[in-house]
Structure formats: structure tokens, C-alpha cells
Design an enzyme around this catalytic site. Structure first.
Site, PDB file in Angstrom:
ATOM      1  N   PRO A  11       0.785  -1.323   0.024  1.00 13.81           N
ATOM      2  CA  PRO A  11       0.125  -0.004  -0.142  1.00 13.81           C
ATOM      3  C   PRO A  11       0.886   1.260   0.065  1.00 13.81           C
ATOM      4  CG  PRO A  11      -0.035  -1.125   2.317  1.00 13.81           C
ATOM      5  CD  PRO A  11       0.522  -1.915   1.208  1.00 13.81           C
ATOM      6  N   ASN A  12       0.314   2.190  -0.737  1.00  9.65           N
ATOM      7  CA  ASN A  12       0.807   3.374  -0.949  1.00  9.65           C
ATOM      8  C   ASN A  12       2.062   3.895  -1.666  1.00  9.65           C
ATOM      9  OD1 ASN A  12      -1.191   4.737   0.832  1.00  9.65           O
ATOM     10  ND2 ASN A  12      -0.310   3.748   2.549  1.00  9.65           N
ATOM     11  N   ARG A  19       4.695  10.996  -2.368  1.00 14.31           N
ATOM     12  CA  ARG A  19       4.572  10.780  -1.064  1.00 14.31           C
ATOM     13  C   ARG A  19       5.650  11.178  -0.050  1.00 14.31           C
ATOM     14  NH1 ARG A  19       4.619   4.734   1.229  1.00 14.31           N
ATOM     15  NH2 ARG A  19       3.732   5.173   3.282  1.00 14.31           N
ATOM     16  N   TYR A  24      11.020   8.960   1.320  1.00 12.04           N
ATOM     17  CA  TYR A  24      10.985   7.965   0.370  1.00 12.04           C
ATOM     18  C   TYR A  24      11.657   8.335  -0.828  1.00 12.04           C
ATOM     19  CZ  TYR A  24       7.691   5.950   3.477  1.00 12.04           C
ATOM     20  OH  TYR A  24       7.069   5.274   4.833  1.00 12.04           O
ATOM     21  N   ASN A  75       8.138  -5.386  -0.633  1.00 12.86           N
ATOM     22  CA  ASN A  75       7.931  -4.075   0.152  1.00 12.86           C
ATOM     23  C   ASN A  75       6.367  -4.174   0.641  1.00 12.86           C
ATOM     24  OD1 ASN A  75       7.731  -1.720   1.530  1.00 12.86           O
ATOM     25  ND2 ASN A  75       8.941  -0.635   0.206  1.00 12.86           N
ATOM     26  N   ALA A  78       2.792  -0.412   5.128  1.00  6.90           N
ATOM     27  CA  ALA A  78       2.442  -0.781   6.358  1.00  6.90           C
ATOM     28  C   ALA A  78       1.882  -2.142   6.875  1.00  6.90           C
ATOM     29  CB  ALA A  78       1.457   0.442   6.620  1.00  6.90           C
ATOM     30  N   GLU A  99      12.816  -9.127   2.012  1.00  5.46           N
ATOM     31  CA  GLU A  99      11.969  -7.901   2.667  1.00  5.46           C
ATOM     32  C   GLU A  99      12.717  -6.623   2.534  1.00  5.46           C
ATOM     33  OE1 GLU A  99      10.662  -8.460   6.865  1.00  5.46           O
ATOM     34  OE2 GLU A  99      10.322  -6.382   7.140  1.00  5.46           O
ATOM     35  N   HIS A 101      12.650  -2.273   2.787  1.00  5.68           N
ATOM     36  CA  HIS A 101      12.175  -1.055   3.123  1.00  5.68           C
ATOM     37  C   HIS A 101      12.993   0.139   2.636  1.00  5.68           C
ATOM     38  CE1 HIS A 101       9.248  -3.261   5.445  1.00  5.68           C
ATOM     39  NE2 HIS A 101      10.126  -4.043   5.749  1.00  5.68           N
ATOM     40  N   ARG A 108      12.531   5.059  12.614  1.00 10.64           N
ATOM     41  CA  ARG A 108      11.549   5.811  12.833  1.00 10.64           C
ATOM     42  C   ARG A 108      10.426   5.548  13.993  1.00 10.64           C
ATOM     43  NH1 ARG A 108       9.042   5.439   6.853  1.00 10.64           N
ATOM     44  NH2 ARG A 108       7.617   6.952   7.640  1.00 10.64           N
TER      45      ARG A 108
HETATM   46  C1  DQA Z   1       7.912   1.154   4.008  1.00 11.76           C
HETATM   47  C2  DQA Z   1       8.171   1.575   5.604  1.00 11.76           C
HETATM   48  C3  DQA Z   1       6.694   1.382   6.230  1.00 11.76           C
HETATM   49  O1  DQA Z   1       6.852   1.527   7.706  1.00 11.76           O
HETATM   50  C4  DQA Z   1       5.651   2.150   5.565  1.00 11.76           C
HETATM   51  O2  DQA Z   1       4.256   1.861   6.253  1.00 11.76           O
HETATM   52  C5  DQA Z   1       5.782   2.013   4.159  1.00 11.76           C
HETATM   53  C6  DQA Z   1       6.890   1.932   3.331  1.00 11.76           C
HETATM   54  C7  DQA Z   1       9.591   1.594   3.548  1.00 11.76           C
HETATM   55  O3  DQA Z   1       9.485   1.172   2.438  1.00 11.76           O
HETATM   56  O4  DQA Z   1      10.288   2.182   4.091  1.00 11.76           O
HETATM   57  O5  DQA Z   1       4.796   2.334   3.557  1.00 11.76           O
HETATM   58  O6  DQA Z   1       7.688  -0.240   4.029  1.00 11.76           O
END
Ligand code: DQA
Length: 145
Positions: A11-12, A19, A24, A75, A78, A99, A101, A108
Site C-alpha cells: 500500500p501507498n 508521497r 522515500y 515491500n 504498512a 523483505e 524497506h 522511525r
Molecule cells: C516502508 C516502511 C513502512 O513502515 C511504511 O508503512 C511504508 C513504506 C518503506 O519502504 O520504508 O509504506 O515499507
């Protein structure tokens, strides 16, 4: 063509580049996928990239990947911090799982410090920015021999 490596974004991450760029970065998801496709070609891999804002769809794609892909770079956004269902789906997957990020989640908020997915991941990357996708791809190539 070799069996593809699945690059799965949760998501996102469709909003990458727009964003929270201070966290990011400025690259879009399209930029990331293009870069990964180029790197994959260089190292003799084939990639397939998917993104969804929906947990169930991500799970369906992980199930599908059981028979169609050589490895997964995920990735989970959340869902990393909330989804036992994604962990369960990955537990049913036999290939290597990385995995990833973009941000350094451990620097954070504390709710980002725990990952369900890490229990299954063969490697965990955080804080490499979008460059991490390329590094993950190179690592998965090594794992796949
Ligand atoms: C994320 C880190 C997560 O905590 C966050 O909710 C994201 C992006 C990252 O790529 O740093 O959406 O996975």
C-alpha cells in the site's frame, strides 16, 4: 526467458515520488521498475513487478507466485507491521524472499520496528532508499545461483 523474480509492493507505494519525498525520495515506482528491469537484463534475470493497496490481492499474488516465480522481493508497506496473513502466505512460498524497506524503519516510529514478514524473510533491507531494489535483485540472483 528465466522464471521471473516477483517485485511486490504494498500500500501507498504507487505514490512513490509524490508521497513524503523526504523519507522515500523522488523516484517513482515506474522509475524503480524500469531500473530493476535493466539490472535484471544485465544479470540474466527476468522480473515481474506488481503493486496493490489491498492485502488480499497481495496474498493472491503470493499464492500465484508459488508456481510461477523463482523468488520474491517484497515491500509490504504498512502491512509489514500488521499482517499475519501476508506472513502466512509467504510461509507457503518455497523460494527466496527478501523483505525491503526504502526507509530505515528502525530509526522511525516504534510501531515500524516490528515486522511480521521478517520471520519468513531470508534477508531484510531497510534504509537503502530505492537503490535497495537493485541490491535485492542482485542478492536474489546470487541466492538463485
Ligand atoms: C516502508 C516502511 C513502512 O513502515 C511504511 O508503512 C511504508 C513504506 C518503506 O519502504 O520504508 O509504506 O515499507
Amino acid at each position: 526467458m528465466s522464471t521471473p523474480v516477483l517485485i511486490l509492493n504494498g500500500p501507498n507505494l504507487n505514490l512513490l515520488g509524490e508521497r513524503e519525498p523526504e523519507t522515500y525520495g523522488a523516484a517513482t515506482l515506474r522509475d524503480v521498475v524500469e531500473r530493476c528491469s535493466r539490472v535484471a537484463e544485465d544479470i540474466g534475470l527476468n522480473v515481474e513487478a506488481r503493486q496493490s493497496n489491498h492485502e488480499g490481492r497481495l496474498i493472491d499474488w503470493i499464492h500465484e507466485a508459488r508456481t510461477t516465480t523463482a523468488g520474491i522481493i517484497i515491500n509490504p508497506g504498512a502491512y509489514t507491521h500488521t499482517s499475519i496473513a501476508i506472513l502466512d502466505a509467504l510461509n507457503a512460498y518455497d523460494g527466496p524472499v527478501i523483505e525491503l524497506h526504502i526507509s530505515q524503519v528502525h530509526r522511525r516510529e516504534s510501531f515500524r520496528h516490528h515486522s511480521y514478514v521478517s520471520r519468513r524473510a531470508d534477508a531484510v533491507m531497510a534504509g537503502f532508499g530505492v537503490h535497495g531494489y537493485e541490491l535485492a535483485l542482485r542478492h536474489i540472483a546470487t541466492l538463485l545461483g
